[in-house]
Design a protein around this motif. Structure first.
Motif, PDB file in Angstrom:
ATOM      1  N   ALA A  26      -7.151   8.008  -7.889  1.00  0.00           N
ATOM      2  CA  ALA A  26      -8.109   8.340  -8.942  1.00  0.00           C
ATOM      3  C   ALA A  26      -8.425   9.835  -8.968  1.00  0.00           C
ATOM      4  O   ALA A  26      -8.577  10.438 -10.041  1.00  0.00           O
ATOM      5  N   VAL A  27      -8.526  10.442  -7.790  1.00  0.00           N
ATOM      6  CA  VAL A  27      -8.734  11.897  -7.737  1.00  0.00           C
ATOM      7  C   VAL A  27      -7.540  12.610  -8.363  1.00  0.00           C
ATOM      8  O   VAL A  27      -7.677  13.590  -9.101  1.00  0.00           O
ATOM      9  N   GLY A  28      -6.339  12.101  -8.104  1.00  0.00           N
ATOM     10  CA  GLY A  28      -5.139  12.724  -8.634  1.00  0.00           C
ATOM     11  C   GLY A  28      -5.049  12.688 -10.141  1.00  0.00           C
ATOM     12  O   GLY A  28      -4.526  13.615 -10.765  1.00  0.00           O
ATOM     13  N   ILE A  29      -5.582  11.629 -10.764  1.00  0.00           N
ATOM     14  CA  ILE A  29      -5.537  11.537 -12.231  1.00  0.00           C
ATOM     15  C   ILE A  29      -6.805  12.099 -12.873  1.00  0.00           C
ATOM     16  O   ILE A  29      -6.938  12.083 -14.091  1.00  0.00           O
ATOM     17  N   GLY A  30      -7.742  12.583 -12.051  1.00  0.00           N
ATOM     18  CA  GLY A  30      -8.937  13.236 -12.577  1.00  0.00           C
ATOM     19  C   GLY A  30     -10.102  12.328 -12.878  1.00  0.00           C
ATOM     20  O   GLY A  30     -11.110  12.785 -13.426  1.00  0.00           O
ATOM     21  N   ASP A  31     -10.025  11.047 -12.515  1.00  0.00           N
ATOM     22  CA  ASP A  31     -11.132  10.113 -12.750  1.00  0.00           C
ATOM     23  C   ASP A  31     -12.033  10.120 -11.513  1.00  0.00           C
ATOM     24  O   ASP A  31     -11.931   9.261 -10.632  1.00  0.00           O
ATOM     25  N   LEU A  32     -12.956  11.087 -11.465  1.00  0.00           N
ATOM     26  CA  LEU A  32     -13.796  11.251 -10.279  1.00  0.00           C
ATOM     27  C   LEU A  32     -14.811  10.130 -10.131  1.00  0.00           C
ATOM     28  O   LEU A  32     -15.223   9.798  -9.015  1.00  0.00           O
ATOM     29  N   THR A  33     -15.225   9.543 -11.263  1.00  0.00           N
ATOM     30  CA  THR A  33     -16.170   8.417 -11.185  1.00  0.00           C
ATOM     31  C   THR A  33     -15.535   7.225 -10.487  1.00  0.00           C
ATOM     32  O   THR A  33     -16.133   6.594  -9.603  1.00  0.00           O
ATOM     33  N   LEU A  34     -14.297   6.901 -10.887  1.00  0.00           N
ATOM     34  CA  LEU A  34     -13.576   5.812 -10.222  1.00  0.00           C
ATOM     35  C   LEU A  34     -13.335   6.146  -8.755  1.00  0.00           C
ATOM     36  O   LEU A  34     -13.472   5.283  -7.885  1.00  0.00           O
ATOM     37  N   ALA A  35     -12.979   7.392  -8.465  1.00  0.00           N
ATOM     38  CA  ALA A  35     -12.739   7.801  -7.083  1.00  0.00           C
ATOM     39  C   ALA A  35     -13.993   7.617  -6.233  1.00  0.00           C
ATOM     40  O   ALA A  35     -13.928   7.116  -5.104  1.00  0.00           O
ATOM     41  N   TYR A  36     -15.154   8.004  -6.786  1.00  0.00           N
ATOM     42  CA  TYR A  36     -16.419   7.868  -6.068  1.00  0.00           C
ATOM     43  C   TYR A  36     -16.689   6.402  -5.733  1.00  0.00           C
ATOM     44  O   TYR A  36     -17.086   6.064  -4.606  1.00  0.00           O
ATOM     45  N   GLN A  37     -16.450   5.515  -6.701  1.00  0.00           N
ATOM     46  CA  GLN A  37     -16.674   4.083  -6.474  1.00  0.00           C
ATOM     47  C   GLN A  37     -15.705   3.530  -5.432  1.00  0.00           C
ATOM     48  O   GLN A  37     -16.084   2.707  -4.589  1.00  0.00           O
ATOM     49  N   ASP A  63     -11.112  -6.328   7.111  1.00  0.00           N
ATOM     50  CA  ASP A  63     -11.897  -5.322   6.398  1.00  0.00           C
ATOM     51  C   ASP A  63     -11.296  -3.928   6.516  1.00  0.00           C
ATOM     52  O   ASP A  63     -11.402  -3.121   5.590  1.00  0.00           O
ATOM     53  N   GLU A  64     -10.669  -3.612   7.642  1.00  0.00           N
ATOM     54  CA  GLU A  64     -10.077  -2.281   7.803  1.00  0.00           C
ATOM     55  C   GLU A  64      -8.929  -2.070   6.826  1.00  0.00           C
ATOM     56  O   GLU A  64      -8.787  -0.987   6.239  1.00  0.00           O
ATOM     57  N   GLU A  65      -8.100  -3.086   6.643  1.00  0.00           N
ATOM     58  CA  GLU A  65      -7.026  -2.980   5.653  1.00  0.00           C
ATOM     59  C   GLU A  65      -7.601  -2.829   4.253  1.00  0.00           C
ATOM     60  O   GLU A  65      -7.100  -2.040   3.449  1.00  0.00           O
ATOM     61  N   GLN A  66      -8.663  -3.588   3.967  1.00  0.00           N
ATOM     62  CA  GLN A  66      -9.305  -3.490   2.659  1.00  0.00           C
ATOM     63  C   GLN A  66      -9.828  -2.080   2.423  1.00  0.00           C
ATOM     64  O   GLN A  66      -9.676  -1.518   1.330  1.00  0.00           O
ATOM     65  N   ALA A  67     -10.424  -1.486   3.444  1.00  0.00           N
ATOM     66  CA  ALA A  67     -10.961  -0.128   3.318  1.00  0.00           C
ATOM     67  C   ALA A  67      -9.845   0.880   3.066  1.00  0.00           C
ATOM     68  O   ALA A  67      -9.988   1.783   2.231  1.00  0.00           O
ATOM     69  N   ASP A  68      -8.731   0.723   3.765  1.00  0.00           N
ATOM     70  CA  ASP A  68      -7.622   1.667   3.578  1.00  0.00           C
ATOM     71  C   ASP A  68      -7.047   1.589   2.173  1.00  0.00           C
ATOM     72  O   ASP A  68      -6.699   2.622   1.577  1.00  0.00           O
ATOM     73  N   VAL A  69      -6.935   0.377   1.631  1.00  0.00           N
ATOM     74  CA  VAL A  69      -6.386   0.244   0.277  1.00  0.00           C
ATOM     75  C   VAL A  69      -7.318   0.878  -0.740  1.00  0.00           C
ATOM     76  O   VAL A  69      -6.882   1.632  -1.626  1.00  0.00           O
ATOM     77  N   TRP A  70      -8.625   0.618  -0.622  1.00  0.00           N
ATOM     78  CA  TRP A  70      -9.571   1.219  -1.566  1.00  0.00           C
ATOM     79  C   TRP A  70      -9.604   2.736  -1.414  1.00  0.00           C
ATOM     80  O   TRP A  70      -9.757   3.472  -2.403  1.00  0.00           O
ATOM     81  N   TYR A  71      -9.448   3.224  -0.197  1.00  0.00           N
ATOM     82  CA  TYR A  71      -9.404   4.679  -0.005  1.00  0.00           C
ATOM     83  C   TYR A  71      -8.212   5.285  -0.736  1.00  0.00           C
ATOM     84  O   TYR A  71      -8.332   6.324  -1.398  1.00  0.00           O
ATOM     85  N   ASN A  72      -7.047   4.632  -0.640  1.00  0.00           N
ATOM     86  CA  ASN A  72      -5.858   5.158  -1.310  1.00  0.00           C
ATOM     87  C   ASN A  72      -5.971   5.059  -2.827  1.00  0.00           C
ATOM     88  O   ASN A  72      -5.487   5.940  -3.551  1.00  0.00           O
ATOM     89  N   ILE A  73      -6.611   3.989  -3.314  1.00  0.00           N
ATOM     90  CA  ILE A  73      -6.850   3.913  -4.761  1.00  0.00           C
ATOM     91  C   ILE A  73      -7.765   5.055  -5.201  1.00  0.00           C
ATOM     92  O   ILE A  73      -7.561   5.673  -6.252  1.00  0.00           O
ATOM     93  N   ASN A  85       0.832  -1.201   0.000  1.00  0.00           N
ATOM     94  CA  ASN A  85       0.000   0.000   0.000  1.00  0.00           C
ATOM     95  C   ASN A  85       0.872   1.259   0.000  1.00  0.00           C
ATOM     96  O   ASN A  85       0.643   2.197  -0.774  1.00  0.00           O
ATOM     97  N   ASN A  86       1.912   1.271   0.845  1.00  0.00           N
ATOM     98  CA  ASN A  86       2.834   2.403   0.886  1.00  0.00           C
ATOM     99  C   ASN A  86       3.643   2.522  -0.395  1.00  0.00           C
ATOM    100  O   ASN A  86       3.917   3.629  -0.873  1.00  0.00           O
ATOM    101  N   LEU A  87       4.035   1.378  -0.949  1.00  0.00           N
ATOM    102  CA  LEU A  87       4.766   1.401  -2.219  1.00  0.00           C
ATOM    103  C   LEU A  87       3.916   2.011  -3.325  1.00  0.00           C
ATOM    104  O   LEU A  87       4.417   2.781  -4.156  1.00  0.00           O
ATOM    105  N   GLY A  88       2.622   1.667  -3.349  1.00  0.00           N
ATOM    106  CA  GLY A  88       1.736   2.223  -4.357  1.00  0.00           C
ATOM    107  C   GLY A  88       1.630   3.734  -4.267  1.00  0.00           C
ATOM    108  O   GLY A  88       1.687   4.445  -5.284  1.00  0.00           O
ATOM    109  N   LEU A  89       1.488   4.252  -3.040  1.00  0.00           N
ATOM    110  CA  LEU A  89       1.407   5.702  -2.866  1.00  0.00           C
ATOM    111  C   LEU A  89       2.717   6.393  -3.246  1.00  0.00           C
ATOM    112  O   LEU A  89       2.720   7.449  -3.899  1.00  0.00           O
TER     113      LEU A  89
END
Length: 447
Positions: free
Chosen positions: A367-378, A353-363, A324-328
Motif C-alpha cells: 500500500a505504501v508503494g502504490i501511495g495509499d497511506l490510509t490503507l497502509a496505516y490500517q 497470529d505471527e504469520e497473520q501479522a507478517d502478511v498484513w505488514y507486507n500488504i 506471501n513471497n509470491l505476492g511480494l
C-alpha cells in the motif's frame, strides 16, 4: 475355512504402514501371553520410538541456559568471518542486497525456516520463554543404520528418544561399546549423541572422530559438524564437510550443510553457489529452491525469484509463506493483477497470529508503494493487533505519523516518537528504527 494372520506379522505390517499405535497395541497383547518374546519387545520399542523420533542431525536452537552458561567460548569478540554468533557483513563479489532483514541475533533472514534460524539466540529471559522449540526438521527422518534388528539397539533408541533418559542411554551405550572392544562405530556415534545432549561437546567430538576412524558414514560427518557449530567454529565445520565430500562426492546433505553455514555467516553469494550445486544433484530440493529464490529477491531480481517460487508451487508446496513471497515478487515485478490474489490466499492459509501479522505488514508495504497511506496505516495497525512485538510495523507507523501533517505539528511528532520507541523496545538493533529516532530527536531539538 477362516484364515487368521499371525499377530506379529500383522504388527509388522502396521509398522511398515506407519500405523504405529496399532502396532504397539498388538505387540502389547503378544507380550501379555509371552513376556519374553524378544521380537515383540523389539518391534514395540521401535514403534514407540518412531512416534517421537527427531532427526538428531539438525542443529537445534540454543536456549537461555546454553547461552548464559556457555563454557566453550574462547574469546568474547571473535574475528570477522569466523563466528556464527557475529556473522558480520555480506561477503563475496556478487551484488550486495540493499535491504535484507536480519534476525534479532544479527543473522540474515534465510529463505527456509530451520531450527537454527527460527529466532536466533534469545537476548533476555522473557524472549527465551516466548521462543518456541520446534520438533520439525528440514531433513527427512533417516535411520542411521540397519542395525535395528538387535534388541540392544532398539532399546537404546527407545530410552534415548521416547523416554529421553540420556543418562541411562549413555550407560547402555558405554557398556555396549566396551563389549564390542571399542571397535563398533555405531555405538560410538550413540555415545557422541548422548554427550552432545548433556552439553559435553568435546567428549562428543572425540566419539564422533573415533567413529569416523572405524567407518566413513555421512551421518557421522553431520553429527560432528553439529558439534563444531555449537562450539561456534564454522570454519572447522566447513573443512569437515569438504573432507566428507572427498569420501562422498556430491552428497546433498553435505553440500546443504556448507551452504547453510555460509548463509548464517552472511556470505550469501557462496551459499547460493552451493545451493545451486545441491539442485544439480536434487532438482526438487525445497530448501535450495527457496533460498536461491530469496537471494534473487533481495538482489533486486524479483522476476527470477518468481520463477523459483512458482517452481515450489508446482511441486505441491502450499502454505502461507509461499503465497506471501509470491505476492511480494509479483508486486516488485509489476505483475499487479496477481499481487492481491496471492496475499488473499496467504491470509486464507495462515496458521498463527505471527504469520497473520507478517502478511498484513507486507500488504501495508504494498500500500505504501502504490501511495495509499490510509490503507497502509490500517494494515500496520492490523499487524500490531496480531503481533504486538512487530518492530517493523511500529517503525513504519512512526514514518506514517511523521508524514501525516507538517513537521511543525508537535502531536504528529510525539505519535511518531512513541511508535519508534516501541519499535526499538521490540528490536533494539533495528537499523531503520535507530535512524528514525535520530531524525525525530533532531526535529524535537529544533522545535
Amino acid at each position: 475355512m477362516e484364515v487368521t494372520m499371525d499377530p506379529l506379522f500383522l504388527a509388522w505390517s502396521y509398522f511398515r504402514r506407519r500405523k504405529l499405535q496399532q502396532c504397539s497395541d498388538i505387540c502389547a497383547k503378544i507380550l501379555q501371553d509371552n513376556p519374553y518374546d524378544q521380537a515383540a519387545w523389539s518391534l514395540k520399542t521401535r514403534a514407540l520410538t518412531e512416534m517421537v523420533y527427531i532427526d538428531e542431525v539438525e542443529v537445534d536452537q540454543e536456549g537461555i541456559a546454553e547461552m548464559m552458561l556457555d563454557e566453550s567460548t574462547i574469546a568474547q569478540v571473535a574475528r570477522p568471518g569466523t563466528s556464527l554468533r557475529l556473522p558480520g557483513t555480506s561477503q563475496g563479489g556478487g551484488p550486495t542486497p540493499a535491504v535484507r532483514p536480519m534476525t534479532q541475533s544479527g543473522r540474515p533472514i534465510t529463505g527456509f525456516v530451520r531450527p537454527s534460524t527460527q529466532s536466533g539466540r534469545p537476548g533476555t529471559m522473557e524472549q527465551a520463554i516466548k521462543t518456541p522449540r520446534t520438533a520439525s526438521t528440514a531433513r527427512p527422518v533417516t535411520s542411521a543404520s540397519g542395525r535395528f534388528i538387535r534388541l540392544g539397539t532398539t532399546l537404546f533408541e527407545y530410552i534415548f528418544h521416547h523416554e529421553n533418559d540420556v543418562k541411562n542411554a549413555l550407560d547402555l551405550a558405554a557398556q555396549a561399546t566396551e563389549h564390542a572392544q571399542f571397535k563398533d562405530w555405531w555405538w560410538k556415534v550413540q555415545l557422541g549423541k548422548c554427550y552432545y545432549r548433556l552439553g559435553l561437546y568435546r567428549e562428543a567430538e572425540k566419539q564422533f572422530r573415533s567413529a569416523l576412524n572405524h567407518q566413513e558414514v555421512v551421518d557421522t560427518y553431520l553429527y560432528l559438524a553439529k558439534v563444531y557449530q555449537r562450539l561456534d567454529q564454522p570454519i572447522t565445520a566447513l573443512n569437515l564437510f569438504k573432507q566428507g565430500l572427498d569420501h562422498f562426492p556430491s552428497e546433498v546433505t553435505l553440500l546443504t550443510g556448507i551452504a547453510r553455514i555460509h548463509e548464517e555467516m552472511n556470505n550469501i553469494s557462496s551459499a547460493t553457489e552451493y545451493y545451486k550445486d545441491v539442485l544439480k544433484q536434487d532438482n526438487t530440493h525445497v530448501e535450495a529452491i527457496a533460498c536461491i529464490g530469496s537471494n534473487h529477491f533481495y538482489t533486486d531480481q524479483p522476476e527470477i525469484a518468481l520463477r523459483f517460487y512458482r517452481r515450489l508451487l508446482q511441486m505441491g508446496v502450499y502454505n502461507c509463506q509461499l503465497y506471501n513471497n509470491l505476492g511480494l515478487c509479483c508486486f516488485y515485478a509489476q505483475q499487479y493483477d496477481m499481487t492481491l490474489s496471492s496475499f488473499e490466499r496467504a491470509l486464507a492459509l495462515v496458521g498463527n497470529d505471527e504469520e497473520q501479522a507478517d502478511v498484513w505488514y507486507n500488504i501495508g508495504h504494498v500500500a505504501v508503494g502504490i501511495g495509499d497511506l490510509t490503507l497502509a496505516y490500517q494494515c500496520f495497525k492490523l499487524a500490531l493487533a496480531f503481533n504486538n512485538d512487530h518492530a517493523e510495523a511500529y517503525n513504519n507507523l512512526a514514518v506514517l505519523e511523521l508524514r501525516k501533517g507538517r513537521i511543525e505539528q508537535i502531536g504528529d511528532l510525539q505519535s511518531s516518537y512513541t511508535a519508534a520507541q516501541k519499535s526499538e523496545d521490540s528490536f533494539p538493533e533495528h537499523v531503520d528504527t535507530q535512524q528514525l529516532l535520530k531524525q525525530l530527536r533532531q526535529h524535537f531539538s529544533v522545535l
